[in-house]
Design a protein around this motif. Structure first.
Motif, mmCIF file in Angstrom:
data_model
loop_
_atom_site.group_PDB
_atom_site.id
_atom_site.type_symbol
_atom_site.label_atom_id
_atom_site.label_comp_id
_atom_site.label_asym_id
_atom_site.label_seq_id
_atom_site.Cartn_x
_atom_site.Cartn_y
_atom_site.Cartn_z
ATOM 1 N N THR A 88 0.836 -1.207 0.000
ATOM 2 C CA THR A 88 0.000 0.000 0.000
ATOM 3 C C THR A 88 0.864 1.248 0.000
ATOM 4 O OG1 THR A 88 -1.779 -1.150 1.176
ATOM 5 C CG2 THR A 88 -1.795 1.247 1.255
ATOM 6 N N LEU A 89 1.898 1.260 0.844
ATOM 7 C CA LEU A 89 2.802 2.409 0.876
ATOM 8 C C LEU A 89 3.552 2.549 -0.438
ATOM 9 C CD1 LEU A 89 4.121 4.714 2.436
ATOM 10 C CD2 LEU A 89 5.797 3.071 3.314
ATOM 11 N N VAL A 111 3.573 5.859 -2.748
ATOM 12 C CA VAL A 111 4.822 6.567 -3.038
ATOM 13 C C VAL A 111 5.022 6.730 -4.537
ATOM 14 C CG1 VAL A 111 7.330 6.341 -2.931
ATOM 15 C CG2 VAL A 111 5.960 5.955 -0.885
ATOM 16 N N LEU A 154 6.330 11.649 2.451
ATOM 17 C CA LEU A 154 6.349 10.233 2.819
ATOM 18 C C LEU A 154 5.552 9.977 4.083
ATOM 19 C CD1 LEU A 154 7.416 7.382 2.280
ATOM 20 C CD2 LEU A 154 9.480 7.990 3.567
ATOM 21 N N TRP A 155 5.640 10.851 5.066
ATOM 22 C CA TRP A 155 4.935 10.614 6.320
ATOM 23 C C TRP A 155 3.425 10.655 6.129
ATOM 24 C CZ3 TRP A 155 1.636 14.242 8.399
ATOM 25 C CH2 TRP A 155 1.752 15.555 7.918
ATOM 26 N N ASN A 179 1.915 9.638 3.361
ATOM 27 C CA ASN A 179 1.624 8.339 2.749
ATOM 28 C C ASN A 179 1.610 7.225 3.796
ATOM 29 O OD1 ASN A 179 1.356 9.193 0.054
ATOM 30 N ND2 ASN A 179 3.572 9.167 -0.248
ATOM 31 N N VAL A 180 2.529 7.293 4.757
ATOM 32 C CA VAL A 180 2.577 6.271 5.805
ATOM 33 C C VAL A 180 1.285 6.295 6.626
ATOM 34 C CG1 VAL A 180 3.718 5.604 7.954
ATOM 35 C CG2 VAL A 180 5.088 6.195 5.951
ATOM 36 N N ALA A 192 -1.602 5.027 4.516
ATOM 37 C CA ALA A 192 -1.512 3.578 4.332
ATOM 38 C C ALA A 192 -1.948 2.838 5.588
ATOM 39 C CB ALA A 192 -0.086 3.186 3.948
ATOM 40 N N THR A 216 10.153 0.760 -1.334
ATOM 41 C CA THR A 216 9.847 2.149 -1.008
ATOM 42 C C THR A 216 11.151 2.879 -0.671
ATOM 43 O OG1 THR A 216 9.534 1.667 1.341
ATOM 44 C CG2 THR A 216 7.590 1.495 -0.084
ATOM 45 N N MET A 268 6.126 -1.658 6.359
ATOM 46 C CA MET A 268 6.653 -0.365 5.896
ATOM 47 C C MET A 268 8.113 -0.181 6.302
ATOM 48 S SD MET A 268 3.395 2.066 6.730
ATOM 49 C CE MET A 268 1.735 1.542 6.276
#
Length: 345
Positions: free
Chosen positions: A51-52, A56, A119-120, A122-123, A126, A179, A262
């Motif tokens: 998912t991540l 990304v 990125l954070w 997206n985390v 996710a 990732t 992740m």
């Protein structure tokens, strides 16, 4: 083999062991509360990582559709139960978290998905997509058979594993993904250069373990889970809902699995079925702890990670054999040292 190679292998082993420790923690947690040997724990690792990776790379992950489908099925089951029992108290809550939340995420996803999204963000997104699958699976599969024997629950867990692996292939495809690292750079300690990503993984694992320790020791819900783990019948007698305990346990397990995925996605190519082997290594560590001891499971996880690292250097083709063979002496030792206890006790 010189000291530099030994230190490098130890670095890899400790990092892998930290991830296996998190998975072992989740497996022990699920087992002591619900008596489920949760074989599909590794699937949450793959779901979180993939998912991540999709987010990304600017793609809408299949988790968006999967969550909505499973959520609707969960609501249908809850509505059918309410229709038979004429007890509608849980229906609005289920409608909110099993249908309204996935539907909102379905419409929000196109606005989040972008190569420029931090990125954070997206985390977090996710995690929000993957974690609700835990309580949904519990409601659909395990809650109706919560009082079944451990063997029946194990067989169901195997079936859920195959179902989730198939769904991962359908919604993510057969391609492997990685990732970007959460942090970049190196830290020089003596003759060995440690990557900053290594310290990030170890720090995240330590923070998560401390947070879980505080949760179980300081919060009402954490104490309720501990009470259910000690005695399910006694917990029900004092008003603790075992259904709530099971749902919360699966939520925590899904969160731990997704976060673990992740953390390893920057260093390992993740495929739709990668999580199974990773989850099995966490299971080996949990077996070392007897499926009940968190500290022993953590020690077992570090041992598994180090054994895997060194065996991959000496005989990479047989590294899985070395790891999984550890189960045999551990089970033999436990069979000689443990006494028979009835399941209800």
């Amino acid at each position: 083999m010189d000291s530099t190679i030994v230190l490098i292998l130890l670095q890899d082993g400790v990092v892998n062991g930290a991830i296996y420790g998190l998975l072992a923690l989740a497996l022990v947690l699920v087992f002591v509360v619900t008596r489920v040997i949760f074989i599909p724990q590794g699937e949450f690792v793959a779901f979180g990582a993939l998912t991540l990776a999709f987010l990304v790379n600017g793609k809408v992950p299949g988790t968006v559709n999967l969550l909505l489908i499973v959520g609707i099925l969960t609501f249908v089951v809850e509505f059918a139960v309410a229709l038979r029992s004429h007890n509608w108290a849980s229906v609005p809550k289920t409608l909110l978290w099993a249908v309204a939340l996935p539907l909102a995420l379905y419409f929000i996803a196109p606005f989040i998905v972008s190569p420029t999204t931090p990125l954070w963000v997206n985390v977090i997104f996710a995690m929000i997509l993957v974690v609700p699958l835990g309580p949904m699976i519990y409601r659909l599969v395990y809650q109706p058979v919560a009082e079944a024997s451990v063997l029946v629950l194990l067989i169901i867990a195997v079936a859920v594993h195959f179902a989730m692996t198939g769904l991962a292939l359908v919604f993510f495809g057969p391609e492997g993904w990685r990732t970007p690292p959460f942090v970049t750079g190196d830290v020089h300690l003596g003759v060995v250069s440690w990557s900053a990503q290594t310290f990030f993984v170890l720090g995240t694992c330590a923070v998560l373990i401390v947070a879980l320790w505080l949760f179980f020791g300081k919060t009402l819900y954490g104490r309720a889970l501990r009470a259910t783990a000690v005695n399910r019948r006694g917990a029900r007698l004092v008003g603790i809902s075992t259904n709530m305990s099971g749902s919360l346990t699966f939520t925590l397990a899904a969160a731990i699995g997704a976060l673990s995925g992740m953390l390893i996605a920057p260093v390992t190519t993740i495929y739709y079925d990668t999580g199974f082997i990773i989850g099995l290594k966490g299971f080996v560590a949990a077996i070392v702890g007897g499926m009940v001891s968190y500290p022993l499971a953590a020690v077992g996880a570090l041992f598994v990670g180090i054994i895997e690292s060194f065996s991959s250097f000496w005989a990479s083709a047989y590294k899985e054999v070395f790891v999984f063979t550890l189960i045999i002496p551990v089970l033999m030792w436990r069979s000689f040292s443990a006494h028979h206890v009835d399941e209800e006790e």
